[in-house]
Design an enzyme around this catalytic site. Structure first.
Site, short mmCIF file in Angstrom:
data_model
loop_
_atom_site.label_atom_id
_atom_site.label_comp_id
_atom_site.label_asym_id
_atom_site.label_seq_id
_atom_site.Cartn_x
_atom_site.Cartn_y
_atom_site.Cartn_z
N ASP A 121 -1.59 -6.26 2.03
CA ASP A 121 -0.40 -5.50 2.45
C ASP A 121 0.33 -4.85 1.28
OD1 ASP A 121 -0.98 -6.37 4.99
OD2 ASP A 121 0.56 -7.92 5.04
N ALA A 122 -0.33 -4.70 0.15
CA ALA A 122 0.36 -4.17 -1.03
C ALA A 122 -0.22 -2.86 -1.51
CB ALA A 122 0.32 -5.21 -2.16
#
Lengths: 291, 291, 291, 291
Positions: free
Chosen positions: A236-237
């Site tokens: 999610d980065a």
């Protein structure tokens, strides 16, 4: 300038390099000199003093006095080399090949299939891989090849190797995780060797993790969102391509929140995929430039 | 029904209680029986089976056959008591008294002052307290009492006691933190004893903490947001009243991001304050119902 | 209150009448008295003094001590009659039957088919009528009956009679014009005898008429929109159910404007249809109340 | 490249001309050759084949080897002349002088004053002219010169001559009609001789005319909007700079519609003025290019 240029006979040149004087002049001089007719040009500088420079140019090939390989050699030698550019050129005559990975949710998947069918997305879909057999019917309905690769805790490494092999076999230019409910290992990302786009069902970085709608419901937010991003090893980065939100009220249940959120997911993923397909997204560290 | 009802001669009744059959019937029967003319009515049930029930009714006092204290006694006895309601009534003839706390940022403060002056917010502002003297001129320009209470690490407890004392002296119905850059202790919240509304400069729960625009810039988000919420002892975790976002691009610097965000902050805070002033916000655990 | 209520065993009661005291009390008393468990209740008054009153209530049938026909007779006699209400009740166990009319554009049509298939729209689609044979394949792909009724200037009256006959034969509760490129005559509207929802490809009342995207392009607007409305005899003037817009820039061509607009059309039509299906839309003169 | 460039020591070059090959190369060559350090560059082509070309470049003056008048002469001779460009250069060290015309509404006026005061708008306000004396106090509060010029049907020509004379006396670079409730004659527009920006209280071209909120209320729209545009002799038909909307419901009265609309007006006008002040708006026939 003739009036009968073929709108599909164009190329898109994307460039990034350390910013310094003369880049724009050099690129536009080169194209001008070789008879290219520039249709669109976008540029961005993160910081004029020592920052990074990004450029996207779309031009007709009709007037160009160089063949493809000549163009690429000449551009590398005369412009890209001296400025130490990272660059590529994409010829629009050739649709990009989009691999898709899914699980059981059909909303993003159906949306991509409908847009492809309607001609909104200029792609070919050589293969859909799913870790469940649930959506085989949808794929078949749209005439898209579908393969079920079961993934368990035990077989994850082999399953991923199989996924990479299958995509390599058909050849893909990028992969879309259309709500694929598994985390891709760094090994798989490396084996794929192409950009991977994910749709996360929240406004990242809020509600990182597995059940963002439940978390949003419990926090009592007044907006739900979705985020399309390139996948990196860190969950999610990765660089965000597109985000959007929808307004919600105290009346929502976790179910209505999810339904509203899914409309946002579809839209956000479709916009991100379209931007990627049109070579509008340049990665800049952990961010994107979207022309 | 007469045609010359005074639009300011109304009352707003807000109710919350455990959900069960017959609540709406009981409330509307009571008002109907005593001649109240209902103008607006909103209700919400978190879950019809064992959930919480919320109601807001606005009615004219003109036809009412009960004086204020009679109304309140009768309603408590006949309706609120039997249903174990938490309830209150607000008479619109009386503007709410809004305390304001600020530091050095003027955008939210000026926005509130302009809206009050234009008659958009039906409030009185008996006192503005700031931990800096910076915005005294703005307060004076709008004819609003301003007091500077310096807060240091050393004097925080005394400063807060002074703040509570000052607000108690003039009397406030609620307090707005219009970008007040200090955390209020639980003691101060208790001493104030009225709702406190804060504007947080991000889309909570993303970018909790002190420098959300910098964090948003570094994460490369495509939207920046703001969140108005009631203040509780737990930082940035109180019930959210209103949120909104603005679209940003790769072109933003931390400065332009902040400028765009401040327009959102102003709007979000103004909407939250207006909803609170009109008794539209009912707290439900760590969430709100906004009618 | 039992914990095993069937979520599909509910009814929705919609009411409109001249506003006067006691309506809410009478309705809620009636439901309460007969054991109905109210889940949602919305009401709206256009003007408390001499205006129109609207109400939507959703309640469980489980505890109700009246059968369907008993309920309807009793409600008419005890409540609706005395207050001269226009009202109806819809039992959610029964999905609404949605007729669809289309021409050659597929974006709204495919969107409705996908949402129906995904269970987002609780409808049956007994018949699609098109004045072109173009989208037969799409209908068949989703297993929906499709009939081609050619419409020419010469045969318009007969064609419309045929359309009305075909819909009457299968039975429809409402009809959606999913970019049907013909104007429905008053005769057809009357013959259909059910609500007809249209999606207009502009933000009405801007760009009334046949080619709104071209008009929007030429006016240089910065937003394009779409409007879903009930069809009346007066073209583009029926009660608006839902509208939305998308931001556009000077970069758009008529084609990209149209593509962005179509995403808005889809969303707006889907929201309007969903609201209609859930009995949330009450017509008030040439406007709507959307609960 | 030095690290201590003065951020205020920049210039903005805006260009429009018939599109043809080599424009970008010529401009960027020229700037590069004379040592200008390009910070931002935007370009747009309405149609690569025979369309219009627009460009905006911002560059530091620090490294430039030409004085202002030398630069302008050289650029005209070497680049602008051969390509028959319409062009101008603006030096950011010099804030633009903004004239304001108002009537009785204060919301847009106060918003501009607050933004100027906060440093969000880099302008000087040498004069506010109003046809009413109502807002003199607001102007004085912010220390801005205010003149009341009464306009009646009888004296309109003389009043306009006086307005033009007053603005000419102080010197203005552009004029903002911040809800000025009079139509400017072609004579006045010509006499002013500078761009004039108007805020129209609707989503143009919907609800052209005097009372758009009433018209929007009666049409039952679900969004209200505002439009900022350059003023031309044809009423409400000038090039649109910016538009936006806010969502409204059946609950709005004409008054709440107006209040919601005013928040949009403020935002839209502020964005349009900021874009104009930063030389981001180029006029292209009856449209704008907004970089």
């Amino acid at each position: 300038m003739t009036l009968d240029l073929d709108p599909r006979n164009t190329a898109r040149l994307t460039i990034s390099c350390a910013d310094r004087k003369g880049i724009v002049a050099a690129v536009s001089q080169f194209l001008h000199h070789h008879g290219a007719n520039i249709i669109h040009s976008d540029q961005h500088s993160t910081d004029p003093q020592g920052g990074q420079f990004f450029m996207r140019m779309e031009f007709h090939l009709d007037g160009l006095d160089l063949a493809r390989d000549q163009f690429e050699r000449a551009f590398q030698k005369e412009v890209a080399g001296p400025f130490e550019m990272t660059w590529k050129v994409w010829y629009t005559a050739q649709p990009k090949r989009m691999g898709i990975m899914i699980s059981k949710y059909d909303h993003c998947f159906l949306d991509l299939l409908v847009r492809k069918r309607r001609g909104e997305l200029d792609v070919e879909i050589p293969l859909v891989i799913s870790n469940h057999d649930t959506l085989r019917g949808d794929a078949e309905m749209f005439g898209v090849p579908f393969t079920h690769v079961a993934v368990t805790r035990a077989n994850k490494a082999e399953a991923e190797a199989e996924q990479a092999r299958l995509f390599a076999e058909v050849g893909v230019d990028f992969v879309v995780l259309a709500r694929y409910m598994q985390i891709l290992s760094g090994d798989l990302l490396q084996a794929l060797g192409v950009p991977v786009i994910n749709i996360h069902h929240s406004f990242l970085p809020a509600f990182i993790g597995a059940n963002p709608y439940r978390a949003a419901f419990e926090r009592g937010v007044k907006l739900v969102g979705a985020t399309a991003h390139y996948v990196t090893e860190e969950l999610d980065a990765g660089p965000i391509i597109e985000q959007d939100v929808a307004r919600v009220t105290h009346r929502e249940t976790p179910e209505t929140l999810m339904r509203l959120g899914r409309d946002v997911e579809r839209q956000v993923l479709a916009r991100a995929v379209k931007a990627h397909v049109e070579d509008r997204v340049l990665v800049s560290g952990n961010k994107t430039v979207v022309f």
